[in-house]
Write a protein that holds these residues in place. Structure first.
Motif, PDB file in Angstrom:
ATOM      1  N   LYS A 171      61.331 -15.412  12.269  1.00 39.81           N
ATOM      2  CA  LYS A 171      60.438 -15.113  13.797  1.00 39.81           C
ATOM      3  C   LYS A 171      59.226 -15.505  13.756  1.00 39.81           C
ATOM      4  O   LYS A 171      58.445 -15.038  12.809  1.00 39.81           O
ATOM      5  CB  LYS A 171      60.650 -13.604  14.018  1.00 39.81           C
ATOM      6  CG  LYS A 171      62.275 -13.563  14.571  1.00 39.81           C
ATOM      7  CD  LYS A 171      62.472 -12.135  15.254  1.00 39.81           C
ATOM      8  CE  LYS A 171      63.707 -11.494  15.661  1.00 39.81           C
ATOM      9  NZ  LYS A 171      64.238 -12.395  16.669  1.00 39.81           N
ATOM     10  N   THR A 172      58.404 -15.883  14.503  1.00 40.62           N
ATOM     11  CA  THR A 172      56.825 -15.870  14.444  1.00 40.62           C
ATOM     12  C   THR A 172      56.302 -14.656  14.603  1.00 40.62           C
ATOM     13  O   THR A 172      56.917 -13.672  14.987  1.00 40.62           O
ATOM     14  CB  THR A 172      56.554 -16.917  15.753  1.00 40.62           C
ATOM     15  OG1 THR A 172      56.702 -16.108  17.011  1.00 40.62           O
ATOM     16  CG2 THR A 172      57.214 -18.526  15.788  1.00 40.62           C
ATOM     17  N   PHE A 217      54.233 -13.475  16.988  1.00 46.99           N
ATOM     18  CA  PHE A 217      54.600 -13.232  18.430  1.00 46.99           C
ATOM     19  C   PHE A 217      55.967 -12.278  18.455  1.00 46.99           C
ATOM     20  O   PHE A 217      56.029 -11.264  18.897  1.00 46.99           O
ATOM     21  CB  PHE A 217      54.476 -14.040  19.380  1.00 46.99           C
ATOM     22  CG  PHE A 217      54.416 -13.511  20.828  1.00 46.99           C
ATOM     23  CD1 PHE A 217      53.230 -13.341  21.484  1.00 46.99           C
ATOM     24  CD2 PHE A 217      55.771 -13.508  21.656  1.00 46.99           C
ATOM     25  CE1 PHE A 217      53.502 -12.832  22.708  1.00 46.99           C
ATOM     26  CE2 PHE A 217      55.665 -13.027  22.689  1.00 46.99           C
ATOM     27  CZ  PHE A 217      54.537 -12.629  23.428  1.00 46.99           C
ATOM     28  N   GLU A 218      56.964 -13.148  18.008  1.00 50.71           N
ATOM     29  CA  GLU A 218      58.337 -12.616  18.012  1.00 50.71           C
ATOM     30  C   GLU A 218      58.462 -11.528  17.238  1.00 50.71           C
ATOM     31  O   GLU A 218      59.269 -10.591  17.468  1.00 50.71           O
ATOM     32  CB  GLU A 218      59.210 -13.707  17.553  1.00 50.71           C
ATOM     33  CG  GLU A 218      59.409 -14.871  18.681  1.00 50.71           C
ATOM     34  CD  GLU A 218      60.338 -15.948  18.070  1.00 50.71           C
ATOM     35  OE1 GLU A 218      60.580 -16.890  18.755  1.00 50.71           O
ATOM     36  OE2 GLU A 218      60.293 -16.235  16.788  1.00 50.71           O
ATOM     37  N   ARG A 244      55.262  -9.531  27.396  1.00 48.09           N
ATOM     38  CA  ARG A 244      54.249 -10.536  27.273  1.00 48.09           C
ATOM     39  C   ARG A 244      52.897 -10.099  27.506  1.00 48.09           C
ATOM     40  O   ARG A 244      51.856 -10.696  27.123  1.00 48.09           O
ATOM     41  CB  ARG A 244      54.604 -11.422  28.578  1.00 48.09           C
ATOM     42  CG  ARG A 244      55.895 -12.552  28.380  1.00 48.09           C
ATOM     43  CD  ARG A 244      55.951 -13.458  29.244  1.00 48.09           C
ATOM     44  NE  ARG A 244      56.190 -13.243  30.404  1.00 48.09           N
ATOM     45  CZ  ARG A 244      57.485 -13.075  31.050  1.00 48.09           C
ATOM     46  NH1 ARG A 244      58.512 -13.416  30.172  1.00 48.09           N
ATOM     47  NH2 ARG A 244      57.654 -12.460  32.120  1.00 48.09           N
ATOM     48  N   LYS A 247      47.098 -16.391  15.692  1.00 45.97           N
ATOM     49  CA  LYS A 247      48.015 -17.071  14.475  1.00 45.97           C
ATOM     50  C   LYS A 247      49.377 -16.437  15.331  1.00 45.97           C
ATOM     51  O   LYS A 247      50.637 -16.499  14.622  1.00 45.97           O
ATOM     52  CB  LYS A 247      47.917 -16.009  13.337  1.00 45.97           C
ATOM     53  CG  LYS A 247      46.647 -16.188  12.432  1.00 45.97           C
ATOM     54  CD  LYS A 247      46.778 -17.252  11.693  1.00 45.97           C
ATOM     55  CE  LYS A 247      45.354 -17.852  11.417  1.00 45.97           C
ATOM     56  NZ  LYS A 247      44.588 -17.107   9.990  1.00 45.97           N
ATOM     57  N   ALA A 248      49.289 -16.069  16.603  1.00 46.26           N
ATOM     58  CA  ALA A 248      50.653 -15.699  17.123  1.00 46.26           C
ATOM     59  C   ALA A 248      51.805 -16.628  17.109  1.00 46.26           C
ATOM     60  O   ALA A 248      53.152 -16.116  16.832  1.00 46.26           O
ATOM     61  CB  ALA A 248      50.355 -15.406  18.790  1.00 46.26           C
ATOM     62  N   GLU A 249      51.847 -18.192  16.912  1.00 48.24           N
ATOM     63  CA  GLU A 249      52.910 -18.879  16.908  1.00 48.24           C
ATOM     64  C   GLU A 249      53.065 -19.275  15.632  1.00 48.24           C
ATOM     65  O   GLU A 249      54.011 -20.086  15.102  1.00 48.24           O
ATOM     66  CB  GLU A 249      52.502 -20.084  17.611  1.00 48.24           C
ATOM     67  CG  GLU A 249      52.544 -19.966  19.130  1.00 48.24           C
ATOM     68  CD  GLU A 249      53.414 -18.974  19.811  1.00 48.24           C
ATOM     69  OE1 GLU A 249      54.771 -19.178  19.308  1.00 48.24           O
ATOM     70  OE2 GLU A 249      53.213 -18.191  20.567  1.00 48.24           O
ATOM     71  N   LYS A 250      52.443 -18.650  14.476  1.00 44.15           N
ATOM     72  CA  LYS A 250      52.798 -19.036  13.105  1.00 44.15           C
ATOM     73  C   LYS A 250      53.937 -18.128  12.180  1.00 44.15           C
ATOM     74  O   LYS A 250      54.281 -17.154  13.284  1.00 44.15           O
ATOM     75  CB  LYS A 250      51.552 -18.397  12.272  1.00 44.15           C
ATOM     76  CG  LYS A 250      50.461 -19.388  12.428  1.00 44.15           C
ATOM     77  CD  LYS A 250      50.191 -20.529  11.310  1.00 44.15           C
ATOM     78  CE  LYS A 250      48.825 -21.359  11.549  1.00 44.15           C
ATOM     79  NZ  LYS A 250      48.914 -22.199  12.571  1.00 44.15           N
ATOM     80  N   TYR A 251      54.600 -18.567  11.463  1.00 43.86           N
ATOM     81  CA  TYR A 251      55.681 -17.803  10.821  1.00 43.86           C
ATOM     82  C   TYR A 251      55.079 -17.072   9.760  1.00 43.86           C
ATOM     83  O   TYR A 251      54.049 -17.517   8.967  1.00 43.86           O
ATOM     84  CB  TYR A 251      56.830 -18.729  10.198  1.00 43.86           C
ATOM     85  CG  TYR A 251      57.812 -19.152  11.256  1.00 43.86           C
ATOM     86  CD1 TYR A 251      58.594 -18.490  11.759  1.00 43.86           C
ATOM     87  CD2 TYR A 251      57.333 -20.338  12.202  1.00 43.86           C
ATOM     88  CE1 TYR A 251      59.588 -19.004  12.875  1.00 43.86           C
ATOM     89  CE2 TYR A 251      58.021 -20.866  13.277  1.00 43.86           C
ATOM     90  CZ  TYR A 251      59.234 -20.307  13.560  1.00 43.86           C
ATOM     91  OH  TYR A 251      59.957 -20.495  14.613  1.00 43.86           O
TER      92      TYR A 251
END
Lengths: 228, 303
Positions: free
Chosen positions: A94-95, A97-98, A115, A130-134
């Protein structure tokens, strides 16, 4: 509020991990749990999370005796506490964010709320970009900040940190401790088990020192006190 | 109340569970393919045996419907008595049809059977030695013996015959084929469950860390279970559907060969079995998948 009343924990009858310890932690306190390896720090954390049962005694968290909780009530106890581990324990698929959103999904939060809240918490720990990084794309310090964000996103009254700086270099460790201290200032009770002498000495917070399963020291503005 | 909470959680998080279940499948693509393949293989073998059993059943029915017994009547009885006997036979439970055969018809048939040696029967018309009879068909070959005994009791019936030896032997063989076939199906069914639950166990094991983390941040057991359950059901279902598709191909090929070369016995047409197999295999696949994932995850929830 956390209260240990005459708590003992034995493994296999003859190995004593905690021997008849009692202490109280008030709301909003910042407490270090220190001691050499095998002193009982991990056991204490495991008892708090109800990962293990005390052999005797009772543990009260937020006015509830958690030794009397049924198995299916454990998830709800854990939701009242945020937890941070030495090895971060992020979901690798998960990223960022996730990973944070996941803690909210578990408690059934509304997608709109998720959200709104996740970006807020990410900005608090300084990871907005960095929200979309793994997790594997992040440094250790960044991963620990994600795990902090996940721990506080549901606004628990207690934050438990088990050696949160154990895998980090000194500078990064300080960033994490400052963040935890920040979270504490907002009213969250913090219990932090640690080996980091510098940090304990500099923070001048309450220190509970364990040795061979006993509390050997409990000082309001304490120091690490071991020549490690 | 517990049920209510349970359903509430399912619906509130359904989107999450579905998304999670399916993304698990696509993230662990290799595992997914392995699982589906083993489900498919097990169910294909199961299906082949099922098809054989279905065909044996249909063959049995064909044979049974052709079995008949013959009740020969005495010569010196009136026409009224003859029809009386016919009614009595009809009244016996298990009898499906009763057809009268007069002495003349019997002779006619006899001549036909003789073929080009029919001259042997010439001159018999004046003093026909063949008896009049009733040809009786029964519902189930197993009833033949009992019914024949009952008919024997009727006044005016001289003798009852059915190919005792042949019928008994045939019934014995059919019984053995059914028992053997059903045990093989049962064994394969159990083997399929084991294969599937083991495969899912591998997947759960690969994600034990994830499960562990979820437990630490306060996920309930059902919250963790649902995506795996969905994943298991999808695996079982897809495997089952693929096995049906393969089965249809193989069976179609067998139909071509066997129905063209064998005249004695026709295989069941494709349309007749596809519907049932599709329905049952989908159900079995889904159930096996759900059970498999349920069993496999149990151990990892104890944190």
């Amino acid at each position: 509020m956390i209260k240990f009343i005459n708590v003992s924990k034995r493994y296999n009858k003859d190995i004593i991990a905690l021997s008849n310890i009692s202490f109280e932690i008030e709301n909003g306190e910042f407490v270090f749990i220190v001691g050499p390896s095998g002193a009982g720090k991990s056991t204490l954390i495991k008892l708090l999370l109800k990962e293990e049962e005390p052999t005797s005694g009772s543990i009260v968290i937020n006015k509830k005796d958690i030794t009397k909780l049924k198995k299916r009530e454990i998830p709800y106890l854990r939701r009242s506490m945020g937890v941070v581990f030495q090895d971060f324990r992020l979901l690798p698929n998960k990223t960022v964010f996730e990973n944070v959103a996941f803690a909210m999904e578990i408690v059934g939060a509304h997608p709109k709320e998720i959200r709104r809240k996740v970006p807020m918490v990410l900005s608090l720990v300084g990871l907005s970009d960095k929200a979309e990084k793994y997790p594997r794309q992040l440094s250790g310090g960044e991963q620990q900040r994600v795990s902090l964000a996940r721990a506080i996103v549901n606004e628990p009254s207690i934050l438990i940190a088990d050696e949160p700086t154990g895998n980090l270099d000194p500078d990064t460790s300080w960033e994490i401790v400052k963040l935890i201290s920040e979270i504490n200032k907002r009213g969250t009770t913090v219990v932090m088990a640690t080996h980091a002498k510098d940090i304990v000495d500099a923070m001048k917070k309450r220190v509970i020192a364990l040795e061979k399963g006993n509390i050997v020291r409990d000082e309001a503005r304490g120091v690490y006190g071991y020549a490690l | 109340m517990k049920q209510g909470v349970f359903m509430d959680m399912l619906f509130r998080n359904l989107k999450y569970f579905l998304k999670e279940g399916f993304s698990n499948l696509s993230r662990n693509r290799l595992m997914t393919i392995a699982s589906i393949t083993s489900v498919m293989a097990a169910m294909l073998i199961l299906g082949l045996f099922l098809v054989i059993i279905l065909n044996v059943n249909s063959l049995t029915n064909q044979v049974e419907s052709q079995l008949e017994l013959k009740a020969f009547l005495k010569d010196n009885i009136s026409e009224q008595e003859v029809s009386q006997i016919g009614n009595e036979i009809k009244a016996i439970p298990g009898v499906t049809s009763v057809v009268f055969e007069s002495k003349e018809e019997a002779l006619q048939k006899f001549k036909q059977q003789l073929g080009d040696k029919s001259y042997l029967a010439e001159g018999l018309e004046e003093d026909n030695p063949l008896p009049q009879s009733y040809i009786v068909k029964v519902k189930d070959a197993g009833l033949m013996k009992d019914i024949s005994n009952e008919i024997k009791q009727i006044n005016g019936v001289d003798k009852v015959s059915y190919g005792q030896d042949v019928v008994d032997k045939l019934l014995g063989i059919i019984k053995i084929v059914r028992i053997v076939g059903l045990s093989i199906i049962l064994i394969l069914f159990i083997i399929s469950i084991v294969i599937i639950s083991n495969t899912i166990k591998l997947g759960v094991f690969a994600r034990r860390r994830e499960i562990n983390i979820m437990k630490y941040i306060g996920a309930t057991d059902w919250f963790i279970r649902w995506p795996f359950l969905i994943e298991g059901v999808v695996l079982g279902l897809v495997g089952a559907l693929l096995s049906v598709a393969l089965l249809v191909l193989i069976y179609g090929y067998m139909l071509d060969i066997i129905n063209n070369k064998l005249i004695v016995f026709q295989l069941l047409p494709l349309e007749k079995i596809v519907g049932d197999i599709l329905l049952y295999f989908s159900l079995i696949g889904a159930i096996i998948g759900a059970l498999g994932s349920g069993f496999s995850i149990k151990r990892f929830l104890n944190v």
